[in-house]
Design an enzyme around this catalytic site. Structure first.
Site, mmCIF file in Angstrom:
data_model
loop_
_atom_site.group_PDB
_atom_site.id
_atom_site.type_symbol
_atom_site.label_atom_id
_atom_site.label_comp_id
_atom_site.label_asym_id
_atom_site.label_seq_id
_atom_site.Cartn_x
_atom_site.Cartn_y
_atom_site.Cartn_z
ATOM 1 N N LYS A 167 0.714 -1.324 0.045
ATOM 2 C CA LYS A 167 -0.008 -0.088 0.021
ATOM 3 C C LYS A 167 0.949 1.369 -0.074
ATOM 4 C CE LYS A 167 -1.820 3.079 2.109
ATOM 5 N NZ LYS A 167 -1.417 4.364 1.983
ATOM 6 N N GLU A 197 9.570 1.349 10.596
ATOM 7 C CA GLU A 197 10.695 2.133 10.228
ATOM 8 C C GLU A 197 10.175 3.496 10.391
ATOM 9 O OE1 GLU A 197 13.743 1.258 9.691
ATOM 10 O OE2 GLU A 197 13.271 -0.938 9.674
ATOM 11 N N CYS A 237 13.998 10.531 6.308
ATOM 12 C CA CYS A 237 13.807 10.248 7.688
ATOM 13 C C CYS A 237 15.076 10.398 8.566
ATOM 14 C CB CYS A 237 13.392 8.903 7.824
ATOM 15 S SG CYS A 237 14.515 7.602 6.915
ATOM 16 N N GLU A 249 10.129 15.972 14.602
ATOM 17 C CA GLU A 249 10.599 15.849 13.184
ATOM 18 C C GLU A 249 9.573 16.743 12.468
ATOM 19 O OE1 GLU A 249 9.209 12.287 11.218
ATOM 20 O OE2 GLU A 249 11.200 11.934 10.216
HETATM 21 P P1 NAD Z 1 2.634 8.450 7.317
HETATM 22 O O1 NAD Z 1 2.782 7.739 8.864
HETATM 23 O O2 NAD Z 1 1.729 9.621 7.227
HETATM 24 O O3 NAD Z 1 2.195 7.516 6.305
HETATM 25 C C1 NAD Z 1 3.011 6.464 5.877
HETATM 26 C C2 NAD Z 1 2.091 5.347 5.049
HETATM 27 O O4 NAD Z 1 1.291 4.863 6.239
HETATM 28 C C3 NAD Z 1 1.070 6.135 4.073
HETATM 29 O O5 NAD Z 1 0.848 4.900 2.999
HETATM 30 C C4 NAD Z 1 -0.096 6.051 4.942
HETATM 31 O O6 NAD Z 1 -1.334 5.858 4.192
HETATM 32 C C5 NAD Z 1 -0.131 4.842 5.971
HETATM 33 N N1 NAD Z 1 -0.645 5.155 6.971
HETATM 34 C C6 NAD Z 1 -1.034 6.195 7.956
HETATM 35 N N2 NAD Z 1 -1.448 5.953 9.052
HETATM 36 C C7 NAD Z 1 -1.742 4.481 8.970
HETATM 37 C C8 NAD Z 1 -2.354 3.653 10.063
HETATM 38 N N3 NAD Z 1 -2.702 4.103 11.164
HETATM 39 N N4 NAD Z 1 -2.232 2.271 9.781
HETATM 40 C C9 NAD Z 1 -1.902 2.062 8.625
HETATM 41 N N5 NAD Z 1 -1.388 2.636 7.584
HETATM 42 C C10 NAD Z 1 -1.146 4.084 7.973
HETATM 43 O O7 NAD Z 1 3.900 8.949 6.886
HETATM 44 P P2 NAD Z 1 4.364 9.788 5.692
HETATM 45 O O8 NAD Z 1 4.111 11.286 5.838
HETATM 46 O O9 NAD Z 1 3.901 9.206 4.409
HETATM 47 O O10 NAD Z 1 5.828 9.585 5.555
HETATM 48 C C11 NAD Z 1 6.869 10.590 6.285
HETATM 49 C C12 NAD Z 1 7.284 9.874 7.492
HETATM 50 O O11 NAD Z 1 7.896 8.524 7.156
HETATM 51 C C13 NAD Z 1 8.230 10.448 8.490
HETATM 52 O O12 NAD Z 1 8.081 10.535 9.736
HETATM 53 C C14 NAD Z 1 9.637 9.898 7.919
HETATM 54 O O13 NAD Z 1 10.459 9.921 8.867
HETATM 55 C C15 NAD Z 1 8.965 8.461 7.890
HETATM 56 N N6 NAD Z 1 10.125 7.702 7.160
HETATM 57 C C16 NAD Z 1 11.083 6.848 7.935
HETATM 58 C C17 NAD Z 1 11.681 6.140 7.216
HETATM 59 C C18 NAD Z 1 12.776 4.932 7.882
HETATM 60 O O14 NAD Z 1 13.187 4.259 7.237
HETATM 61 N N7 NAD Z 1 12.713 5.034 9.327
HETATM 62 C C19 NAD Z 1 11.903 6.179 5.699
HETATM 63 C C20 NAD Z 1 11.218 7.167 5.097
HETATM 64 C C21 NAD Z 1 10.315 7.797 5.786
#
Ligand code: NAD
Length: 501
Positions: free
Chosen positions: A199, A273, A307, A404
């Protein structure tokens, strides 16, 4: 829908990926969503819609998980030999390579990221990751054990372990490195013989949908890889689905917490992650020719939407003014523009809402009394652009130091004594990455031992390789992706005991 730009410089393949409607990829077929319809995705360099993507609902989630379950339990997949899985993964890597330019152009249009970045990371790193994981397919091995069994004298036993694929994986990805994150979820699944429902983030699904098509072309059996699109509700339904055995999630800490709360009572395996607030520490003896551009690009890279972005800068007092001046000089000179323009060094934020959120943080920092060394304002353009910002003088407890921001906003602080600054370096809830810039072995060694982070870079920042396990400490995550550790998290151990006499 008609495209706001004509994208004249795009390849034929990239153009054909835009201005069209995408369905769901379930069980090896493209299917219309059961009910909810379609939603638009945008190009942040002008804010216009570029394609329309299916919005899955619970019925679609059920269908995708059922397809993955069937492929895992009964399809040809469980009978495929390791070298066949290896060959298939290598074929997929080659297909991504052949489509590389189109994929990076699509990613750039959809995410706003610079073309050199999407070429090197989303496409290049995806290929390297697939090839790395392909090699593991034929090297997954258990153990044999000579057993003592002291309460059964006169009998001989041998123990052994076999590593079995964990089952149906839900791969949920963020928008900042879309193709690469989808491949991070896919590669260990294919190497270990699991199946997956991916997804992608609602903002940037296009290259993950292209990846589904390439899986089909590579000969991945139906149901092994499924891609469903939609927002967080779709991710949440996937996480809660009883037939999903493991969740591999990359995204925010807030979402990670919600996922763990749903997965843990069901005893599902999960890898999370999550977010970060990674420190960059410049010691008194650092080579500033390396450290200044290193610190600048640690936060400017991918427009701060990494991230592991180096968003907190700690500089020894003797170098502080020189470093701040040097970073400011680099940041002020950054050319801001569309990701497709080869002259651009920083593209737009992923969308306008995110741009405004980042700007609000800068304003909050100013109101809290920080001095703004540069930037922090939006750019007069319909695109989601902003100028990067550097703030000095915020107390350690301030939200800008603790949370962040996920944009090119740096907070900086001077320190006198390395040992004393470690409390502040470690003083956030995150523990993803950290870098130390020094020429002194003792300084580096002490920092490495004491810093609370899953990955520590020495005289570099944010360098990743598929062989190096990646994962956060503290609230930056659970488990690891990439490397042998990332592979192993897709396997479970089954032990056997043989009585030989
Ligand atoms: P997000 O958490 O809003 O969404 C990430 C994904 O999860 C999306 O596909 C979203 O639709 C889905 N999602 C959101 N809430 C959910 C839930 N309750 N259950 C299941 N799925 C859910 O994050 P974002 O804004 O897309 O991405 C940015 C974040 O990702 C930042 O915090 C960044 O640090 C993190 N990130 C971490 C890494 C790592 O490897 N640690 C790498 C890239 C990004």
């Amino acid at each position: 829908m008609s495209l706001a730009n004509d994208y004249a410089g795009l390849s034929e393949d990239a153009r054909s990926a835009l201005d069209r409607r995408y369905e769901l990829f379930i069980g090896g077929e493209w299917r219309a969503p059961a009910a909810s319809g379609y939603h638009a995705v945008f190009d942040p360099s002008h804010g216009g819609a570029i394609a329309s993507v299916a919005t899955a609902d619970e019925t679609d989630v059920d269908a995708a998980v059922a397809a993955a379950r069937l492929a895992f339990d009964e399809g040809p997949w469980p009978r495929m030999r390791p070298h066949e899985r290896e060959a298939l993964i290598l074929r997929l890597a080659d297909l991504i390579g052949a489509q590389g330019e189109a994929l990076s152009q699509i990613e750039t249009v959809n995410s706003g990221k610079l073309l050199p970045n999407t070429r090197a990371i989303d496409v290049g790193f995806s290929i390297t990751t697939l090839r790395y994981m392909a090699g593991w397919s034929t090297k997954i091995a258990g153990k044999t054990l000579d057993l003592s069994v002291p309460y059964a004298p006169g009998m001989a036993f041998t123990g052994f372990t076999r590593l079995r694929p964990v089952g149906v994986v839900a791969g949920i990805t963020p928008w900042n490195v879309p193709l690469c994150e989808a491949v991070f979820k896919l590669a260990p699944v294919l190497a270990t013989g699991c199946t997956v429902v991916i997804k992608p983030a609602e903002q940037t699904p296009l290259t993950t949908l292209a990846l589904a098509r390439l899986c089909q072309e590579a000969g991945v059996p139906p149901g092994v890889v499924n891609v469903i699109t939609g927002g967080r509700e779709v991710g949440a339904a996937l996480v809660a689905h009883p037939d999903v055995d493991k969740i591999n999630f990359t995204g925010s800490t807030a979402a990670g917490r919600q996922i763990a709360a749903v997965a843990a009572p069901q005893m599902k395996k999960y890898n999370l992650e999550l977010g970060g607030k990674s420190p960059v520490v410049i010691a008194a003896d650092a080579d500033l020719d390396l450290a200044i551009p290193g610190a600048a690009w640690a936060i400017l890279g991918n427009h701060g939407q990494n991230c592991c972005a180096g968003s907190r800068l700690y500089v020894h007092a003797s170098l502080f003014d020189r470093v701040i001046e040097g970073v400011a000089e680099i940041a002020r000179a950054v050319r801001i523009g569309p990701g497709l323009d080869p002259a651009s060094q920083m593209g737009p934020m992923v969308n306008h809402a995110h741009r405004d959120r980042v700007l609000a943080f800068v304003e909050e920092g100013r109101r809290a009394g920080a001095s703004l060394v540069y930037g922090g304002e939006s750019v007069a353009d319909p695109g989601a652009y902003l100028n990067p910002a550097l703030l000095v003088g915020l107390p350690h407890e301030n939200r800008l130091v603790q949370e962040e921001i996920f944009g090119p906003v740096l907070v900086a602080e001077r320190f006198e004594e390395m040992d004393a600054v470690m409390a502040r370096v470690n003083g956030t809830s995150y523990g993803l990455g950290a870098s130390i810039w020094s020429r002194d072995f003792e300084t580096i060694n002490r920092f490495f031992d004491r810093v609370e982070a899953g990955i520590v870079w020495i005289n570099n920042h944010n360098t990743l390789d598929p062989a190096v396990p990646f994962g956060g400490w503290k609230e930056s995550g659970v488990g690891m992706e990439l490397g042998e550790e990332g592979l192993m998290s897709h396997l479970r151990v089954k032990a056997g005991v043989v009585c030989r006499a």
